[in-house]
Write a protein that holds these residues in place. Structure first.
Motif, PDB file in Angstrom:
ATOM      1  N   ASP A   1       4.239   2.697  -5.800  1.00 20.53           N
ATOM      2  CA  ASP A   1       3.055   1.895  -6.165  1.00 20.53           C
ATOM      3  C   ASP A   1       3.187   0.448  -5.691  1.00 20.53           C
ATOM      4  OD1 ASP A   1       3.890   1.333  -9.719  1.00 20.53           O
ATOM      5  OD2 ASP A   1       5.024   1.035  -7.858  1.00 20.53           O
ATOM      6  N   ARG A   2       4.313   0.143  -5.023  1.00 18.07           N
ATOM      7  CA  ARG A   2       4.490  -1.213  -4.508  1.00 18.07           C
ATOM      8  C   ARG A   2       4.230  -1.298  -2.999  1.00 18.07           C
ATOM      9  NH1 ARG A   2       3.820  -5.363  -7.359  1.00 18.07           N
ATOM     10  NH2 ARG A   2       4.607  -6.385  -5.500  1.00 18.07           N
ATOM     11  N   TYR A   3       4.073  -0.131  -2.347  1.00 16.68           N
ATOM     12  CA  TYR A   3       3.890  -0.171  -0.879  1.00 16.68           C
ATOM     13  C   TYR A   3       2.673  -1.019  -0.499  1.00 16.68           C
ATOM     14  CZ  TYR A   3       7.003   3.905   0.206  1.00 16.68           C
ATOM     15  OH  TYR A   3       8.068   4.780   0.379  1.00 16.68           O
ATOM     16  N   LEU A   4       1.528  -0.752  -1.164  1.00 19.21           N
ATOM     17  CA  LEU A   4       0.307  -1.466  -0.782  1.00 19.21           C
ATOM     18  C   LEU A   4       0.349  -2.953  -1.165  1.00 19.21           C
ATOM     19  CD1 LEU A   4      -2.423  -1.568   0.516  1.00 19.21           C
ATOM     20  CD2 LEU A   4      -3.441  -0.632  -1.583  1.00 19.21           C
TER      21      LEU A   4
ATOM     22  N   LEU B   1       6.926   1.444   8.807  1.00 16.01           N
ATOM     23  CA  LEU B   1       7.275   2.866   8.717  1.00 16.01           C
ATOM     24  C   LEU B   1       7.496   3.158   7.242  1.00 16.01           C
ATOM     25  CD1 LEU B   1       7.825   5.411  10.421  1.00 16.01           C
ATOM     26  CD2 LEU B   1      10.260   4.815  10.324  1.00 16.01           C
ATOM     27  N   ALA B   2       6.678   4.066   6.695  1.00 15.80           N
ATOM     28  CA  ALA B   2       6.691   4.319   5.252  1.00 15.80           C
ATOM     29  C   ALA B   2       7.175   5.726   4.948  1.00 15.80           C
ATOM     30  CB  ALA B   2       5.279   4.122   4.682  1.00 15.80           C
ATOM     31  N   ASP B   3       8.156   5.831   4.050  1.00 16.62           N
ATOM     32  CA  ASP B   3       8.658   7.133   3.600  1.00 16.62           C
ATOM     33  C   ASP B   3       7.775   7.663   2.462  1.00 16.62           C
ATOM     34  OD1 ASP B   3      11.683   8.425   2.028  1.00 16.62           O
ATOM     35  OD2 ASP B   3      10.337   9.354   3.480  1.00 16.62           O
ATOM     36  N   ASN B   4       7.773   8.977   2.278  1.00 22.23           N
ATOM     37  CA  ASN B   4       7.179   9.622   1.098  1.00 22.23           C
ATOM     38  C   ASN B   4       5.670   9.492   0.958  1.00 22.23           C
ATOM     39  OD1 ASN B   4       9.947   8.036  -0.184  1.00 22.23           O
ATOM     40  ND2 ASN B   4       9.893  10.272  -0.017  1.00 22.23           N
ATOM     41  N   VAL B   5       4.979   9.441   2.074  1.00 15.54           N
ATOM     42  CA  VAL B   5       3.533   9.236   1.968  1.00 15.54           C
ATOM     43  C   VAL B   5       2.821  10.476   1.428  1.00 15.54           C
ATOM     44  CG1 VAL B   5       3.479   7.402   3.705  1.00 15.54           C
ATOM     45  CG2 VAL B   5       3.113   9.788   4.417  1.00 15.54           C
ATOM     46  N   ILE B   6       3.535  11.626   1.424  1.00 13.74           N
ATOM     47  CA  ILE B   6       2.993  12.866   0.829  1.00 13.74           C
ATOM     48  C   ILE B   6       3.675  13.161  -0.506  1.00 13.74           C
ATOM     49  CG2 ILE B   6       2.588  15.361   1.133  1.00 13.74           C
ATOM     50  CD1 ILE B   6       1.000  13.541   3.050  1.00 13.74           C
TER      51      ILE B   6
ATOM     52  N   TYR C   1      -1.803   3.239  -0.405  1.00 15.29           N
ATOM     53  CA  TYR C   1      -1.239   2.656   0.823  1.00 15.29           C
ATOM     54  C   TYR C   1      -1.784   3.403   2.039  1.00 15.29           C
ATOM     55  CZ  TYR C   1       2.129   1.578   4.517  1.00 15.29           C
ATOM     56  OH  TYR C   1       2.706   1.208   5.716  1.00 15.29           O
ATOM     57  N   LEU C   2      -1.743   4.737   1.951  1.00 15.06           N
ATOM     58  CA  LEU C   2      -2.177   5.584   3.071  1.00 15.06           C
ATOM     59  C   LEU C   2      -3.638   5.312   3.419  1.00 15.06           C
ATOM     60  CD1 LEU C   2      -0.428   7.474   4.623  1.00 15.06           C
ATOM     61  CD2 LEU C   2      -1.009   9.306   3.046  1.00 15.06           C
ATOM     62  N   GLU C   3      -4.469   5.257   2.387  1.00 11.42           N
ATOM     63  CA  GLU C   3      -5.899   4.993   2.596  1.00 11.42           C
ATOM     64  C   GLU C   3      -6.082   3.649   3.299  1.00 11.42           C
ATOM     65  OE1 GLU C   3      -8.306   2.855   1.066  1.00 11.42           O
ATOM     66  OE2 GLU C   3      -9.929   3.944   2.075  1.00 11.42           O
ATOM     67  N   TYR C   4      -5.285   2.672   2.872  1.00  5.65           N
ATOM     68  CA  TYR C   4      -5.408   1.322   3.435  1.00  5.65           C
ATOM     69  C   TYR C   4      -5.037   1.278   4.913  1.00  5.65           C
ATOM     70  CZ  TYR C   4      -4.664  -3.720   4.053  1.00  5.65           C
ATOM     71  OH  TYR C   4      -4.708  -5.010   4.512  1.00  5.65           O
ATOM     72  N   VAL C   5      -3.831   1.750   5.252  1.00  6.82           N
ATOM     73  CA  VAL C   5      -3.390   1.626   6.646  1.00  6.82           C
ATOM     74  C   VAL C   5      -4.186   2.541   7.586  1.00  6.82           C
ATOM     75  CG1 VAL C   5      -1.061   0.736   6.202  1.00  6.82           C
ATOM     76  CG2 VAL C   5      -1.450   3.218   6.237  1.00  6.82           C
ATOM     77  N   ARG C   6      -4.732   3.655   7.032  1.00  2.00           N
ATOM     78  CA  ARG C   6      -5.494   4.575   7.887  1.00  2.00           C
ATOM     79  C   ARG C   6      -6.933   4.114   8.091  1.00  2.00           C
ATOM     80  NH1 ARG C   6      -3.304  10.591   5.830  1.00  2.00           N
ATOM     81  NH2 ARG C   6      -1.274  10.436   6.900  1.00  2.00           N
ATOM     82  N   ASN C   7      -7.448   3.269   7.196  1.00  3.73           N
ATOM     83  CA  ASN C   7      -8.848   2.836   7.299  1.00  3.73           C
ATOM     84  C   ASN C   7      -9.019   1.370   7.674  1.00  3.73           C
ATOM     85  OD1 ASN C   7     -10.027   5.406   6.571  1.00  3.73           O
ATOM     86  ND2 ASN C   7      -9.131   5.038   4.555  1.00  3.73           N
TER      87      ASN C   7
END
Ligand SMILES: O=C(NC/C=C/[C@H]1O[C@@H](n2cnc(C(F)(F)F)c2)[C@H](O)[C@@H]1O)c1cc([N+](=O)[O-])cc(O)c1O
Ligand SMILES: [Mg+2]
Length: 214
Positions: free
Chosen positions: A145-148, A167-172, A179-185
């Motif tokens: 919960d700290r990645y973003l 490079l982010a570990d454990n995105v699944i 975080y995923l939504e942010y970097v992908r959009n």
């Protein structure tokens, strides 16, 4: 008194790995985690993806968020070009004590600066404290919960430049959905997913590689 898992992991390194040989340290930890006790290292399968990104980027400055026992610290440091620097942040002092010994056993301590504390405190101080201008590569492997928030903080502190790689570990698994939504959009990132498996298991997980576009 009972030992902790990180202490037992360190014992396996000191018993089975050769001082000054990072690869043998990695092998000893992977063997321990596969055959004795699972631990949250990036592991050998995702570790190969990490290796290829480090080799491709050939970074002069690296930030790792989440040292834990130092497994990925050793993997990254052993592949850095000469004079390159890796700063790794660890919040838990007991984990830091173990990680320092794993890093020393591998003989990569000259490339590594392990800093103890919280990302929110240290990220704003990277420039003044460590003379860092920007990071060429950031490996995110700390609290999910700290990645973003920490990525936004690094942007605000001017620690990312055009071409910096996250490079982010454990995105699944365990997952970092915000975080995923942010970097992908976000138009400020070009993102790519590397499908893999959760360390030492058959569960799906993966690494997300995101280029900061400035
Ligand atoms: O929870 C997981 N990882 C959390 C990892 C957390 C680690 O990052 C440190 N930290 C906290 N803040 C900072 C900083 F840098 F901000 F200061 C550093 C914590 O003390 C801990 O050592 C995890 C869980 C699973 N799993 O399967 O459950 C698999 C994995 O690969 C995982 O990484
Ligand atoms: Mg992880």
């Amino acid at each position: 008194t009972q030992s902790t898992r990180p202490q037992r992991l360190l014992g396996a390194v000191q018993k089975n790995a050769t001082r000054g040989h990072p690869r043998s340290v990695i092998q000893a930890i992977d063997h321990f985690c596969r055959n004795k006790e699972w631990a949250m290292n990036v592991g050998d399968e995702k570790g190969c993806i990490l290796d290829s990104v480090v080799s491709e980027v050939s970074p002069a400055t690296v930030l790792e968020l989440g040292t834990y026992c130092g497994y990925s610290t050793v993997r990254i440091a052993s592949r850095l070009p000469p004079h390159a620097k890796l700063i790794t942040l660890e919040f838990n002092p007991e984990f830091a004590v173990i990680a320092r010994q794993v890093i020393a056993w591998a003989g990569v301590e000259d490339k590594v600066q392990l800093v103890e504390g919280a990302s929110g405190d240290w990220i704003p101080r990277m420039k003044e404290q460590f003379g860092v201008k920007t990071f060429d590569l950031v490996f995110l492997d700390h609290w999910k919960d700290r990645y973003l928030p920490d990525t936004k903080l690094m942007e605000e502190c001017g620690l990312l430049r055009k071409g910096s790689i996250l490079l982010a570990d454990n995105v699944i698994c365990p997952g970092t959905p915000d975080y995923l939504e942010y970097v992908r959009n976000s138009p400020r990132y070009e993102s790519q997913y590397f499908k893999s498996h959760l360390e030492y298991t058959k569960v799906e997980d993966g690494l997300e590689k995101s280029v900061f576009l400035g």
